[in-house]
Design a protein around this motif. Structure first.
Motif, short mmCIF file in Angstrom:
data_model
loop_
_atom_site.label_atom_id
_atom_site.label_comp_id
_atom_site.label_asym_id
_atom_site.label_seq_id
_atom_site.Cartn_x
_atom_site.Cartn_y
_atom_site.Cartn_z
N ALA A 49 6.11 -3.57 3.40
CA ALA A 49 4.81 -2.93 3.63
C ALA A 49 3.67 -3.92 3.41
CB ALA A 49 4.65 -1.74 2.70
N GLU A 50 2.66 -3.82 4.23
CA GLU A 50 1.47 -4.66 4.08
C GLU A 50 0.45 -3.89 3.24
OE1 GLU A 50 1.35 -7.55 7.90
OE2 GLU A 50 0.83 -5.46 8.31
N CYS A 51 0.82 -3.66 2.00
CA CYS A 51 0.02 -2.84 1.10
C CYS A 51 0.25 -3.34 -0.32
CB CYS A 51 0.43 -1.37 1.24
SG CYS A 51 -0.26 -0.27 0.00
N ARG A 52 -0.81 -3.66 -1.03
CA ARG A 52 -0.66 -4.22 -2.38
C ARG A 52 -0.04 -3.21 -3.34
NH1 ARG A 52 -5.61 -6.38 -0.48
NH2 ARG A 52 -5.55 -8.68 -0.33
N ALA A 53 -0.38 -1.93 -3.19
CA ALA A 53 0.19 -0.91 -4.07
C ALA A 53 1.70 -0.80 -3.86
CB ALA A 53 -0.48 0.43 -3.83
N ASP A 54 2.14 -0.87 -2.61
CA ASP A 54 3.57 -0.81 -2.33
C ASP A 54 4.29 -2.05 -2.85
OD1 ASP A 54 3.32 1.65 -1.17
OD2 ASP A 54 3.39 0.94 0.89
N GLN A 55 3.63 -3.20 -2.79
CA GLN A 55 4.22 -4.41 -3.32
C GLN A 55 4.41 -4.32 -4.83
OE1 GLN A 55 5.42 -7.19 -1.77
NE2 GLN A 55 5.11 -6.12 0.17
N ALA A 56 3.44 -3.73 -5.51
CA ALA A 56 3.57 -3.53 -6.96
C ALA A 56 4.73 -2.59 -7.27
CB ALA A 56 2.27 -2.99 -7.53
N LEU A 57 4.88 -1.57 -6.44
CA LEU A 57 5.99 -0.64 -6.61
C LEU A 57 7.33 -1.35 -6.39
CD1 LEU A 57 6.00 2.96 -5.14
CD2 LEU A 57 8.06 1.58 -5.21
N ALA A 58 7.38 -2.18 -5.34
CA ALA A 58 8.61 -2.93 -5.05
C ALA A 58 8.96 -3.86 -6.21
CB ALA A 58 8.44 -3.73 -3.76
N LEU A 59 7.94 -4.46 -6.80
CA LEU A 59 8.16 -5.37 -7.92
C LEU A 59 8.79 -4.63 -9.10
CD1 LEU A 59 7.31 -8.43 -8.27
CD2 LEU A 59 5.49 -7.57 -9.74
N GLN A 60 8.27 -3.45 -9.41
CA GLN A 60 8.82 -2.66 -10.51
C GLN A 60 10.23 -2.18 -10.19
OE1 GLN A 60 7.46 -2.03 -13.65
NE2 GLN A 60 9.59 -1.39 -13.92
N PHE A 61 10.42 -1.78 -8.94
CA PHE A 61 11.72 -1.30 -8.48
C PHE A 61 12.78 -2.39 -8.66
CE2 PHE A 61 14.78 0.35 -5.41
CZ PHE A 61 14.58 1.72 -5.45
#
Length: 260
Positions: free
Chosen positions: A122-134
């Motif tokens: 996703a080209e979305c910073r919030a989704d990237q943060a979620l992916a990082l935690q995941f």
């Protein structure tokens, strides 16, 4: 479409009609899945995510990749956000659900990483943060199970600040050989996922997708694209066709899919 020798013709024959049908439903309609409480939900959810997020990357080529990143990626993100919003016990990414279904740890780790892919892409910073935690949750699980520590933790700050890390690791490829273990592969995969984040943090999008999505690159993005050797960037003729399609608000149909 990809080359005829690239993948099993049976897989292609199954996947392409499904993608063609999904291309007609529009982005306002998310494909149906069993109820989250159904025992088959985790596998069905994973299958749909692979169909939407991964298979277009395999079978689409050239202009078709506008569908990969401009259409199927959006559908995949919607599916991912829907299951991620479920109560933890109903989500398809939990170890307990896969264990109850008879899966082993290796299978679950692979499934969990693929379920995370829409957030990574996703080209979305919030989704990237979620992916990082995941990914970090997956890493911790493997560390607890094995008693090992991911060696990439020692350079985590550098990884999350490396704008050129993803192109470099992508070209290098995954670890191979008889000495590859569940732990070493998972730690490598976690690092590969993490190094997507610096690109989105800095640019807010993946610059190498600008051409295939009909977007204009900024001067800074053009420098980055040049520095990374134009990795995964659409060819000039593809970019020209897509730009014209975007201007005329049309879609060139890929391999039998109807235009939108």
């Amino acid at each position: 479409m990809g080359g005829e020798d690239a993948f099993d013709p049976q897989l292609r024959a199954t996947v392409w009609p499904a993608l063609a049908a999904l291309s007609k439903i529009g982005l306002d309609h998310v494909p149906d899945l069993p109820a989250p409480t159904d025992a088959s939900y985790p596998e069905q959810c994973l299958g749909l995510q692979l169909l939407l997020d991964f298979c277009p990357r395999l079978f689409c080529q050239g202009v078709d990749h506008r569908w990969t990143y401009g259409y199927f990626r959006s559908l995949s993100e919607r599916v991912a956000k829907a299951w991620h919003a479920l109560p933890p016990a109903q989500r398809p990414d939990g170890w307990e659900r896969w264990r109850q279904g008879g899966a082993g740890v290796d299978c679950w780790i692979g499934a969990r990483l693929w379920l995370n892919a829409p957030f990574v892409h996703a080209e979305c910073r919030a989704d990237q943060a979620l992916a990082l935690q995941f990914t970090n949750d997956t890493r911790r699980f493997v560390e607890r199970l094995s008693g090992l520590t991911d060696p990439n933790r020692a350079r985590r700050d550098d990884i999350l600040a490396d704008l050129h890390g993803f192109p470099r690791v992508y070209v290098e490829g995954p670890p191979l050989g008889a000495d590859v273990t569940r732990e070493s592969w998972t730690f490598w995969a976690g690092m590969l996922i993490d190094i997507h984040k610096p690109i989105i943090d800095w640019f807010g999008r993946y610059p190498y997708l600008n051409a295939v999505l009909g977007r204009q690159s900024t001067a800074e993005e053009e420098v980055w694209i040049e520095e990374t050797g134009h990795l995964n960037e659409a060819e000039r003729e593809v970019a020209r066709i897509v730009a014209e399609d975007v201007r005329l608000r049309r879609w060139t149909p890929p391999g039998g899919c109807s235009p939108r």
